[in-house]
Design an enzyme around this catalytic site. Structure first.
Site, PDB file in Angstrom:
ATOM      1  N   CYS A   1       1.224   0.666  -8.859  1.00 32.58           N
ATOM      2  CA  CYS A   1       2.383   1.111  -8.071  1.00 32.58           C
ATOM      3  C   CYS A   1       3.565   1.373  -9.013  1.00 32.58           C
ATOM      4  O   CYS A   1       4.432   2.186  -8.716  1.00 32.58           O
ATOM      5  CB  CYS A   1       2.746   0.063  -7.030  1.00 32.58           C
ATOM      6  SG  CYS A   1       2.860  -1.585  -7.730  1.00 32.58           S
TER       7      CYS A   1
ATOM      8  N   GLY B   1       2.675   2.176   5.427  1.00 32.14           N
ATOM      9  CA  GLY B   1       3.908   1.513   5.868  1.00 32.14           C
ATOM     10  C   GLY B   1       4.490   2.163   7.111  1.00 32.14           C
ATOM     11  O   GLY B   1       4.989   1.491   8.017  1.00 32.14           O
TER      12      GLY B   1
ATOM     13  N   GLU C   1       5.686  -3.455   0.689  1.00 32.02           N
ATOM     14  CA  GLU C   1       5.706  -3.034  -0.721  1.00 32.02           C
ATOM     15  C   GLU C   1       4.925  -1.735  -0.788  1.00 32.02           C
ATOM     16  O   GLU C   1       3.698  -1.750  -0.797  1.00 32.02           O
ATOM     17  CB  GLU C   1       5.005  -4.085  -1.598  1.00 32.02           C
ATOM     18  CG  GLU C   1       5.720  -5.394  -1.716  1.00 32.02           C
ATOM     19  CD  GLU C   1       6.907  -5.321  -2.656  1.00 32.02           C
ATOM     20  OE1 GLU C   1       7.230  -4.228  -3.174  1.00 32.02           O
ATOM     21  OE2 GLU C   1       7.528  -6.371  -2.853  1.00 32.02           O
TER      22      GLU C   1
ATOM     23  N   GLY D   1       0.836  -1.203   0.000  1.00 32.87           N
ATOM     24  CA  GLY D   1       0.000   0.000   0.000  1.00 32.87           C
ATOM     25  C   GLY D   1       0.862   1.241   0.000  1.00 32.87           C
ATOM     26  O   GLY D   1       2.014   1.220  -0.446  1.00 32.87           O
ATOM     27  N   SER D   2       0.301   2.315   0.535  1.00 28.65           N
ATOM     28  CA  SER D   2       0.979   3.611   0.497  1.00 28.65           C
ATOM     29  C   SER D   2       2.105   3.678   1.530  1.00 28.65           C
ATOM     30  O   SER D   2       2.126   2.920   2.512  1.00 28.65           O
ATOM     31  CB  SER D   2      -0.039   4.713   0.796  1.00 28.65           C
ATOM     32  OG  SER D   2      -0.605   4.462   2.069  1.00 28.65           O
TER      33      SER D   2
HETATM   34  P1  NAD Z   1      -3.477   2.310   1.332  1.00 30.53           P
HETATM   35  O1  NAD Z   1      -2.153   2.494   1.959  1.00 30.53           O
HETATM   36  O2  NAD Z   1      -4.519   3.356   1.564  1.00 30.53           O
HETATM   37  O3  NAD Z   1      -4.132   0.931   1.834  1.00 30.53           O
HETATM   38  C1  NAD Z   1      -3.468  -0.297   1.646  1.00 30.53           C
HETATM   39  C2  NAD Z   1      -3.959  -1.305   2.663  1.00 30.53           C
HETATM   40  O4  NAD Z   1      -3.447  -0.949   3.952  1.00 30.53           O
HETATM   41  C3  NAD Z   1      -5.476  -1.355   2.824  1.00 30.53           C
HETATM   42  O5  NAD Z   1      -5.867  -2.688   3.018  1.00 30.53           O
HETATM   43  C4  NAD Z   1      -5.711  -0.521   4.062  1.00 30.53           C
HETATM   44  O6  NAD Z   1      -6.923  -0.796   4.722  1.00 30.53           O
HETATM   45  C5  NAD Z   1      -4.504  -0.903   4.900  1.00 30.53           C
HETATM   46  N1  NAD Z   1      -4.105   0.072   5.932  1.00 30.53           N
HETATM   47  C6  NAD Z   1      -4.053   1.406   5.806  1.00 30.53           C
HETATM   48  N2  NAD Z   1      -3.583   1.954   6.943  1.00 30.53           N
HETATM   49  C7  NAD Z   1      -3.331   0.929   7.800  1.00 30.53           C
HETATM   50  C8  NAD Z   1      -2.841   0.849   9.138  1.00 30.53           C
HETATM   51  N3  NAD Z   1      -2.524   1.954   9.825  1.00 30.53           N
HETATM   52  N4  NAD Z   1      -2.706  -0.380   9.700  1.00 30.53           N
HETATM   53  C9  NAD Z   1      -3.009  -1.499   9.008  1.00 30.53           C
HETATM   54  N5  NAD Z   1      -3.501  -1.478   7.749  1.00 30.53           N
HETATM   55  C10 NAD Z   1      -3.660  -0.267   7.145  1.00 30.53           C
HETATM   56  O7  NAD Z   1      -3.226   2.095  -0.248  1.00 30.53           O
HETATM   57  P2  NAD Z   1      -4.253   2.038  -1.447  1.00 30.53           P
HETATM   58  O8  NAD Z   1      -4.815   3.407  -1.698  1.00 30.53           O
HETATM   59  O9  NAD Z   1      -5.203   0.907  -1.259  1.00 30.53           O
HETATM   60  O10 NAD Z   1      -3.275   1.624  -2.666  1.00 30.53           O
HETATM   61  C11 NAD Z   1      -2.480   2.526  -3.352  1.00 30.53           C
HETATM   62  C12 NAD Z   1      -1.074   2.584  -2.779  1.00 30.53           C
HETATM   63  O11 NAD Z   1      -0.512   1.277  -2.718  1.00 30.53           O
HETATM   64  C13 NAD Z   1      -0.117   3.373  -3.666  1.00 30.53           C
HETATM   65  O12 NAD Z   1       0.730   4.129  -2.855  1.00 30.53           O
HETATM   66  C14 NAD Z   1       0.639   2.293  -4.429  1.00 30.53           C
HETATM   67  O13 NAD Z   1       1.891   2.715  -4.923  1.00 30.53           O
HETATM   68  C15 NAD Z   1       0.767   1.251  -3.366  1.00 30.53           C
HETATM   69  N6  NAD Z   1       1.002  -0.074  -3.950  1.00 30.53           N
HETATM   70  C16 NAD Z   1       2.274  -0.594  -3.882  1.00 30.53           C
HETATM   71  C17 NAD Z   1       2.545  -1.818  -4.472  1.00 30.53           C
HETATM   72  C18 NAD Z   1       3.938  -2.403  -4.439  1.00 30.53           C
HETATM   73  O14 NAD Z   1       4.069  -3.589  -4.734  1.00 30.53           O
HETATM   74  N7  NAD Z   1       4.972  -1.658  -4.107  1.00 30.53           N
HETATM   75  C19 NAD Z   1       1.522  -2.538  -5.107  1.00 30.53           C
HETATM   76  C20 NAD Z   1       0.241  -1.989  -5.132  1.00 30.53           C
HETATM   77  C21 NAD Z   1       0.000  -0.752  -4.544  1.00 30.53           C
END
Ligand code: NAD
Length: 512
Positions: A299, A248, A265, A243-244
């Site tokens: 991503c 992380g 990631e 995720g974002s």
């Molecule tokens: P996001 O960070 O908003 O959410 C990702 C996941 O994390 C969701 O399931 C969310 O509910 C969970 N989450 C969020 N905050 C959390 C916390 N404090 N504790 C535990 N879980 C939590 O991301 P998004 O908007 O769904 O996706 C887009 C982002 O993901 C972009 O930044 C993209 O670059 C990244 N991404 C990276 C990869 C990679 O392989 N590097 C792949 C896909 C997406």
């Protein structure tokens, strides 16, 4: 632009979920305690799904832990049969699951199907791997001794995934985890729960067919607080979170505080250098797919072009021409190449970044940036992919905007191009378009791109399953899918066996 109605989508989702073996009430109104699931195609709520509580998550982890304790002693090649069955079920249901991905995440049909194909590919890889989880034999300095490494199952793997790869990222983790002898608890994005429930139904069926413990795979539904319940539980040996960077930053210290294992990631800010010798026909095609494909919501999407000044005008002109003809619309229409943004917040981010880049930062909007149909489509956000020509790499260019927005920067000297390329906090994917072998090799060398993925004459997006996938810097350094990424899902023991009648000590130490 003509869109299906929400009732058409609702009917189709109900049919697809039935085909995929998901037993939920799709007529449920999204009340308190429910997740309201929308399709970005129309923006309207399709159905409510009850959210789990932290106590539910703890119960799921407990059951997964029991499943792990049984599964870890099953021989690895036998564990491979679970993943083989899963791969077969995915082949059977590729069309249905791919269409559900399109409806829930807004990916065009071919990309929805591509995502399921990626799941099938990782299953194939993992089945082969189930016979190759081998360690080393190491020469011992002591006579009559043998040293070796063994890889053992790790435990419960907690998977947290993002909306934009709603099914493939789970499978990258789950297929490897299953053959490695682990159980999986998955918290998908709360924007893409239906596809997760479909994957879970297929995994449960595969487990039933091969007699694997039925709690080897489970899904927990909710937002960050449900992710946090997974993150904080010390029965979860590995947290694999995609995720974002913001997510992380929240997750990493909590897992580290309990000395859990972490595979992160996170976001990217991927660039392509376009050198004077580049084949521009090929570069234009590669750039348009990487930057505008998936509506810029990968991503690995291309976000920055660093082009040699002598060819910058020509490249920008050719890209603008291609952008003007991109078919934008419903991802279910086979002619569409650019589908919707996921939601209103993504649209706001897109508009805000264009304003910042073209305002005080002095960038020039070359093409795109508008909302297709204006407000006519309510909560559905279709945008024209945008190109902004910048004079410098300002703060907005250095940030990830998760939308189809491409910045163009010019360079004069190759070292300057590499420096600009690396001067961002993220380090996921990268590429160069050149026919000069020195530039290509330098780009991939130690003083070239600082990303986890560095491509030549293809864009930064569209990775294959065989390579290790992941990035550096703020993308954080986790590796998933191919190569030796499986080692993340196992623990290593080093064994020393003394088959002599003496007891020589290492380093020649005497102790008598
Ligand atoms: P996001 O960070 O908003 O959410 C990702 C996941 O994390 C969701 O399931 C969310 O509910 C969970 N989450 C969020 N905050 C959390 C916390 N404090 N504790 C535990 N879980 C939590 O991301 P998004 O908007 O769904 O996706 C887009 C982002 O993901 C972009 O930044 C993209 O670059 C990244 N991404 C990276 C990869 C990679 O392989 N590097 C792949 C896909 C997406």
């Amino acid at each position: 632009m003509s869109l299906p109605t929400t009732s058409d989508l609702h009917r189709r989702v109900t049919e697809l979920l039935t085909q995929l073996g998901v037993d939920i009430d799709t007529g449920r109104k999204a009340g308190a305690g429910d997740i309201a699931l929308r399709s970005p195609i129309t923006g309207a709520v399709l159905t409510g799904v009850p959210a789990d509580t932290p106590a539910d998550v703890r119960d799921s982890i407990g059951r997964a832990h029991d499943a792990f304790r049984a599964w870890r002693t099953v021989p690895a090649p036998v564990r491979g049969q679970l993943v083989r069955e899963l791969g077969e079920l995915l082949r059977t249901h590729k069309q249905a699951l791919g269409e559900l991905v399109s409806i829930e995440a807004g990916k065009i049909r071919s990309e929805g199907l591509g995502e399921v194909q990626e799941m099938i590919d990782i299953c194939d890889l993992a089945v082969g791997l189930s016979r190759q989880l081998h360690g080393l034999t190491i020469a011992s300095e002591r006579p009559g001794h043998r040293m070796m490494e063994q890889w053992h199952p790790l435990g419960v793997v907690g998977i947290i995934s993002a909306f934009n790869f709603p099914v493939a990222v789970w499978s990258w983790n789950a297929a490897l985890a299953f053959v490695c002898g682990d159980a999986v608890v998955w918290k998908p994005s709360d924007k893409t729960v239906l596809t997760a429930l479909a994957c879970q139904a297929l995994a449960a069926e595969a487990a039933r067919r091969v007699g694997a413990p039925d709690q080897i795979s489970s899904v927990v539904v909710g937002g960050p607080e449900i992710g946090a319940a997974l993150v904080d539980d010390d029965r979860v040996a590995l947290i694999s979170a995609t995720g974002s960077t913001r997510m992380g930053r929240a997750v990493a210290p909590r897992v580290s505080a309990r000395f859990g294992r972490l595979l992160l990631e996170l976001g990217g800010n991927n660039a392509a250098i376009v050198a004077p010798s580049a084949d521009l026909d090929l570069a234009v095609r590669g750039i348009v797919f990487s930057a505008a494909g998936t509506a810029g919501q990968r991503c690995t999407s291309l976000r920055r072009i660093i082009v040699h000044r002598t060819i910058a005008d020509e490249l920008v002109e050719r890209l603008a021409k291609a952008y003007r003809t991109l078919p934008i619309g419903s991802p279910l229409d086979p002619r569409t190449l650019v589908g919707p943004l996921i939601d209103h917040a993504a649209y706001e981010g897109f508009r805000a970044a264009i304003s910042a880049a073209t305002g005080a930062d002095g960038g020039e909007l070359i093409v795109g940036g508008g909302r297709v149909g204006g407000d006519e489509h309510g909560e559905a956000y279709y945008v024209e992919p945008a190109i902004v020509r910048m004079r410098g790499q300002t703060a907005i260019v250095r940030a990830e905007t998760f939308a189809p927005l491409l910045y163009v920067l010019a360079y004069d000297d190759f070292d300057e191009a590499i420096a600009l390329h690396n001067d961002v906090p993220q380090g996921l994917s990268s590429s160069i378009f050149t026919t000069d072998v020195r530039e290509a090799e330098r780009f991939m060398a130690a003083d070239g791109s600082d990303c986890g993925i560095a491509n030549v004459n293809i864009g930064p997006s569209g990775a294959e399953i065989g390579g290790a996938f992941g990035g550096e810097k703020e993308t954080v350094g986790g590796r998933e899918s191919g190569s030796d990424a499986w080692k993340n899902y196992m623990r290593r023991t080093t064994n020393t066996v003394n088959y002599s009648s003496g007891l020589p000590l290492a380093q020649g130490v005497e102790f008598v």
